[in-house]
Design a protein around this motif. Structure first.
Motif, PDB file in Angstrom:
ATOM      1  N   TYR A 151       0.832  -1.068   0.112  1.00 41.89           N
ATOM      2  CA  TYR A 151      -0.044   0.097  -0.027  1.00 41.89           C
ATOM      3  C   TYR A 151       0.916   1.256   0.001  1.00 41.89           C
ATOM      4  O   TYR A 151       2.009   1.292   0.726  1.00 41.89           O
ATOM      5  CB  TYR A 151      -1.075   0.106   1.099  1.00 41.89           C
ATOM      6  CG  TYR A 151      -1.973  -0.700   1.207  1.00 41.89           C
ATOM      7  CD1 TYR A 151      -1.963  -2.164   1.401  1.00 41.89           C
ATOM      8  CD2 TYR A 151      -3.518  -0.289   0.587  1.00 41.89           C
ATOM      9  CE1 TYR A 151      -3.092  -3.159   1.527  1.00 41.89           C
ATOM     10  CE2 TYR A 151      -4.411  -1.138   0.507  1.00 41.89           C
ATOM     11  CZ  TYR A 151      -4.192  -2.713   0.853  1.00 41.89           C
ATOM     12  OH  TYR A 151      -5.445  -3.608   0.737  1.00 41.89           O
TER      13      TYR A 151
ATOM     14  N   GLN B 119       0.705   5.240   0.872  1.00 42.24           N
ATOM     15  CA  GLN B 119      -0.319   6.372   1.625  1.00 42.24           C
ATOM     16  C   GLN B 119       0.728   7.771   1.591  1.00 42.24           C
ATOM     17  O   GLN B 119       1.786   7.789   2.020  1.00 42.24           O
ATOM     18  CB  GLN B 119      -0.167   5.773   3.035  1.00 42.24           C
ATOM     19  CG  GLN B 119      -1.145   6.681   3.962  1.00 42.24           C
ATOM     20  CD  GLN B 119      -1.205   6.414   5.494  1.00 42.24           C
ATOM     21  OE1 GLN B 119      -0.197   5.908   5.835  1.00 42.24           O
ATOM     22  NE2 GLN B 119      -2.367   6.603   5.917  1.00 42.24           N
TER      23      GLN B 119
ATOM     24  N   LYS C 246      -4.109  11.075   3.696  1.00 37.06           N
ATOM     25  CA  LYS C 246      -4.802  10.074   2.845  1.00 37.06           C
ATOM     26  C   LYS C 246      -5.049   8.974   3.315  1.00 37.06           C
ATOM     27  O   LYS C 246      -4.105   8.283   4.226  1.00 37.06           O
ATOM     28  CB  LYS C 246      -4.343  10.020   1.477  1.00 37.06           C
ATOM     29  CG  LYS C 246      -4.073  11.487   0.576  1.00 37.06           C
ATOM     30  CD  LYS C 246      -5.626  11.924   0.299  1.00 37.06           C
ATOM     31  CE  LYS C 246      -5.656  13.393  -0.412  1.00 37.06           C
ATOM     32  NZ  LYS C 246      -6.798  13.618  -0.787  1.00 37.06           N
ATOM     33  N   GLY C 247      -5.897   7.740   2.929  1.00 41.73           N
ATOM     34  CA  GLY C 247      -5.855   6.448   3.496  1.00 41.73           C
ATOM     35  C   GLY C 247      -4.882   5.768   2.574  1.00 41.73           C
ATOM     36  O   GLY C 247      -4.386   6.118   1.263  1.00 41.73           O
ATOM     37  N   PRO C 248      -4.600   4.464   3.119  1.00 39.92           N
ATOM     38  CA  PRO C 248      -3.526   3.794   2.213  1.00 39.92           C
ATOM     39  C   PRO C 248      -4.342   3.475   0.794  1.00 39.92           C
ATOM     40  O   PRO C 248      -5.618   3.011   0.766  1.00 39.92           O
ATOM     41  CB  PRO C 248      -3.301   2.375   3.079  1.00 39.92           C
ATOM     42  CG  PRO C 248      -3.774   2.830   4.542  1.00 39.92           C
ATOM     43  CD  PRO C 248      -4.836   3.922   4.293  1.00 39.92           C
TER      44      PRO C 248
ATOM     45  N   PHE D 140       3.533   0.677   2.870  1.00 37.57           N
ATOM     46  CA  PHE D 140       3.506  -0.612   3.557  1.00 37.57           C
ATOM     47  C   PHE D 140       3.274  -1.705   2.894  1.00 37.57           C
ATOM     48  O   PHE D 140       2.523  -1.925   2.087  1.00 37.57           O
ATOM     49  CB  PHE D 140       2.018  -0.337   4.513  1.00 37.57           C
ATOM     50  CG  PHE D 140       2.075   1.041   5.310  1.00 37.57           C
ATOM     51  CD1 PHE D 140       1.437   2.071   5.083  1.00 37.57           C
ATOM     52  CD2 PHE D 140       2.420   0.890   6.551  1.00 37.57           C
ATOM     53  CE1 PHE D 140       1.398   3.297   5.812  1.00 37.57           C
ATOM     54  CE2 PHE D 140       2.373   1.910   7.620  1.00 37.57           C
ATOM     55  CZ  PHE D 140       1.805   3.040   6.988  1.00 37.57           C
TER      56      PHE D 140
END
Lengths: 112, 113
Positions: free
Chosen positions: A36, A38, A42-44, A89
């Motif tokens: 992911y 990010q 913001k969201g992943p 991530f």
């Protein structure tokens, strides 16, 4: 057993370089490994993912290398750009449940 | 492009108060999740929800937490009596299959004073 270990914690690379982020896991029941991206605030967002039946997957400038025997996988970013600066991530999910287990994250900075 | 939305973007509350965080998952998705991320730390799974019931929850998701899908579009996370350590970014996610890609919302930053 539930952990995914990610390194390095932070990485600075010159534009055009190839940052490499590494992850390792213990639990052989993990069978799906997403990465992911990010950005701050913001969201992943899913970048690329791999299952253990392949050793490499490439999408655009992003490549995952997967070593099943070593229980390691890594993200390579080709021709990195300043816009790639973000936190990355790695994660893993078991074949029997729903929860993503996350690495600690790598803050990547691409210098112009 | 369909996306997961969350409200509010930032919630400030006093310790001991109840908060409800709201999420609107992608419309044709059937699996819903809550995760949290304490500042500077990794993302942690809280709960997954399918077919109007919890399918899995983590140790973090104790009796103070509950989830609900009150109508056909919203998915909520309630914290009954907030603690200082509940301060975190809370992410909602949804997916169209049990082991398919999870799409994340922008998050709600919860600050407990």
């Amino acid at each position: 057993q539930q952990q995914v270990k990610q390194s390095p914690q932070s990485l600075i690379v010159q534009k055009g370089g190839i940052p490499i982020i590494n992850c390792a896991y213990e639990n052989t029941a993990f069978d799906y490994f997403p990465w992911y991206q990010q950005f701050p605030g913001k969201g992943p967002a899913l970048l690329i993912a791999i299952r253990p039946d392949v050793s490499e997957k490439k999408e655009g400038r992003f490549t995952i290398s997967f070593n099943k025997s070593a229980k390691q996988f890594s993200l390579h970013i080709m021709d990195s750009q300043p816009g790639d600066s973000a936190t990355y991530f790695c994660a893993a999910i078991r074949n029997s449940n729903y929860q993503l287990i996350w690495g600690a994250g790598t803050k990547l900075i691409i210098k112009p | 492009e369909p996306e997961v939305t969350q409200t509010p973007s930032h919630q400030v509350t006093q310790m001991g108060q109840e908060v409800i965080l709201r999420c609107v998952p992608i419309s044709n998705h059937l699996y819903f999740y809550w995760y949290r991320q304490i500042l500077g730390q990794k993302v942690e799974f809280l709960v997954s929800f399918y077919n109007n019931e919890i399918s899995e929850k983590s140790e973090i998701f104790d009796d103070q937490f509950s989830v609900e899908r009150p109508d056909g579009s919203n998915f909520t996370l309630k914290i009954r009596s907030t603690k200082l350590e509940d301060s975190a970014m809370y992410f909602c996610a949804s997916s169209d299959g049990a082991r398919n890609e999870q799409f994340f919302g922008p998050g709600t930053r919860l600050t407990v004073l």
